[in-house]
Design a protein around this motif. Structure first.
Motif, short mmCIF file in Angstrom:
data_model
loop_
_atom_site.label_atom_id
_atom_site.label_comp_id
_atom_site.label_asym_id
_atom_site.label_seq_id
_atom_site.Cartn_x
_atom_site.Cartn_y
_atom_site.Cartn_z
N SER A 1 95.93 74.54 117.52
CA SER A 1 97.09 75.24 118.05
C SER A 1 98.29 74.31 118.21
CB SER A 1 96.76 75.88 119.39
OG SER A 1 96.38 74.89 120.32
N SER A 2 99.47 74.91 118.21
CA SER A 2 100.71 74.16 118.31
C SER A 2 100.92 73.64 119.74
CB SER A 2 101.88 75.05 117.92
OG SER A 2 102.10 76.02 118.92
N PRO A 3 101.89 72.74 119.91
CA PRO A 3 102.16 72.21 121.25
C PRO A 3 102.58 73.28 122.26
CG PRO A 3 103.14 70.80 119.59
CD PRO A 3 102.64 72.02 118.88
N SER A 4 103.02 74.44 121.79
CA SER A 4 103.39 75.50 122.73
C SER A 4 102.19 76.04 123.49
CB SER A 4 104.12 76.63 122.01
OG SER A 4 103.26 77.27 121.10
N VAL A 5 100.98 75.81 122.97
CA VAL A 5 99.75 76.22 123.64
C VAL A 5 99.20 74.97 124.34
CG1 VAL A 5 97.51 77.35 123.39
CG2 VAL A 5 99.36 77.91 121.81
N LEU A 6 99.86 74.58 125.40
CA LEU A 6 99.51 73.35 126.11
C LEU A 6 98.09 73.39 126.67
CD1 LEU A 6 100.50 70.59 127.01
CD2 LEU A 6 101.49 71.67 129.04
N SER A 7 97.60 74.57 127.01
CA SER A 7 96.27 74.68 127.59
C SER A 7 95.18 74.19 126.64
CB SER A 7 95.98 76.12 128.02
OG SER A 7 96.06 76.99 126.91
N ALA A 8 95.37 74.35 125.33
CA ALA A 8 94.36 73.89 124.36
C ALA A 8 94.28 72.37 124.36
CB ALA A 8 94.69 74.41 122.96
N LEU A 9 95.43 71.70 124.39
CA LEU A 9 95.42 70.24 124.43
C LEU A 9 94.86 69.73 125.76
CD1 LEU A 9 96.04 67.42 123.38
CD2 LEU A 9 98.41 67.74 124.10
N GLN A 10 95.19 70.40 126.85
CA GLN A 10 94.66 70.00 128.15
C GLN A 10 93.13 70.14 128.17
OE1 GLN A 10 97.28 72.64 130.44
NE2 GLN A 10 97.84 70.83 131.66
N ALA A 11 92.63 71.23 127.62
CA ALA A 11 91.18 71.44 127.58
C ALA A 11 90.50 70.38 126.71
CB ALA A 11 90.86 72.84 127.05
N LEU A 12 91.11 70.06 125.57
CA LEU A 12 90.57 69.03 124.69
C LEU A 12 90.53 67.68 125.42
CD1 LEU A 12 91.29 68.42 120.98
CD2 LEU A 12 91.51 66.55 122.58
N SER A 13 91.60 67.34 126.08
CA SER A 13 91.68 66.06 126.80
C SER A 13 90.64 65.98 127.91
CB SER A 13 93.09 65.89 127.38
OG SER A 13 93.18 64.71 128.12
N ARG A 14 90.52 67.05 128.68
CA ARG A 14 89.51 67.07 129.77
C ARG A 14 88.09 66.96 129.20
NH1 ARG A 14 92.22 71.95 132.12
NH2 ARG A 14 94.02 71.09 133.19
N PHE A 15 87.84 67.69 128.12
CA PHE A 15 86.51 67.65 127.50
C PHE A 15 86.20 66.23 127.03
CE2 PHE A 15 83.58 67.74 123.99
CZ PHE A 15 82.61 68.65 124.40
N ALA A 16 87.14 65.61 126.34
CA ALA A 16 86.91 64.26 125.81
C ALA A 16 86.65 63.27 126.93
CB ALA A 16 88.11 63.81 124.98
N GLN A 17 87.45 63.32 127.97
CA GLN A 17 87.27 62.38 129.08
C GLN A 17 85.94 62.60 129.79
OE1 GLN A 17 90.81 62.40 131.51
NE2 GLN A 17 92.11 61.96 129.76
N ALA A 18 85.56 63.86 130.00
CA ALA A 18 84.28 64.16 130.65
C ALA A 18 83.11 63.72 129.78
CB ALA A 18 84.19 65.65 130.96
N ALA A 19 83.20 63.96 128.47
CA ALA A 19 82.12 63.56 127.57
C ALA A 19 81.94 62.04 127.59
CB ALA A 19 82.43 64.03 126.14
N LEU A 20 83.03 61.31 127.51
CA LEU A 20 82.94 59.84 127.54
C LEU A 20 82.39 59.34 128.87
CD1 LEU A 20 86.27 58.91 125.74
CD2 LEU A 20 83.95 58.72 124.82
#
Length: 116
Positions: free
Chosen positions: A10-29
């Motif tokens: 998704s494009s940057p206008s869908v900020l929630s997708a990037l936030q979810a990706l970032s949270r997922f990555a940090q939690a996984a690590l």
């Protein structure tokens, strides 16, 4: 522990997708898992554009990407999707990759998680 490949569609206008990706990555690590890469595909390639304008009261898109890069997660930009959308493929933060490289990484990972 598991290895993951993440893709953002998704494009940057869908900020929630990037936030979810970032949270997922940090939690996984944090839980001992590995993130093999984040792959920008479809409209996700717009995240690689320089100078994304956003209100100052919103979470910084650029800062989220810098935070992921600081975690030593490879950030990959689909060259074909970028070219089709007029996005410059030579950005310092993202490495250029093709679908073949993405497919190889995905086939070696335990899980592929898409964010749309």
């Amino acid at each position: 522990m598991a290895s993951f490949v993440l893709s953002l569609h998704s494009s940057p206008s869908v900020l929630s997708a990037l936030q979810a990706l970032s949270r997922f990555a940090q939690a996984a690590l944090k839980n001992g898992h590995r993130i093999d890469c984040v792959f920008l595909y479809q409209d996700g390639v717009y995240h690689a554009q320089e100078g994304i304008n956003q209100p100052t009261d919103q979470l910084s898109i650029n800062q989220l990407w810098l935070d992921l890069k600081a975690l030593s997660i490879p950030l990959l930009l689909c060259v074909t999707a970028a070219e089709n959308r007029g996005v410059a493929a030579d950005t310092g933060l993202f490495d250029v990759a093709g679908l073949a490289e993405f497919a190889m990484k995905t086939s070696k990972a335990d899980k592929w998680v898409q964010f749309k």
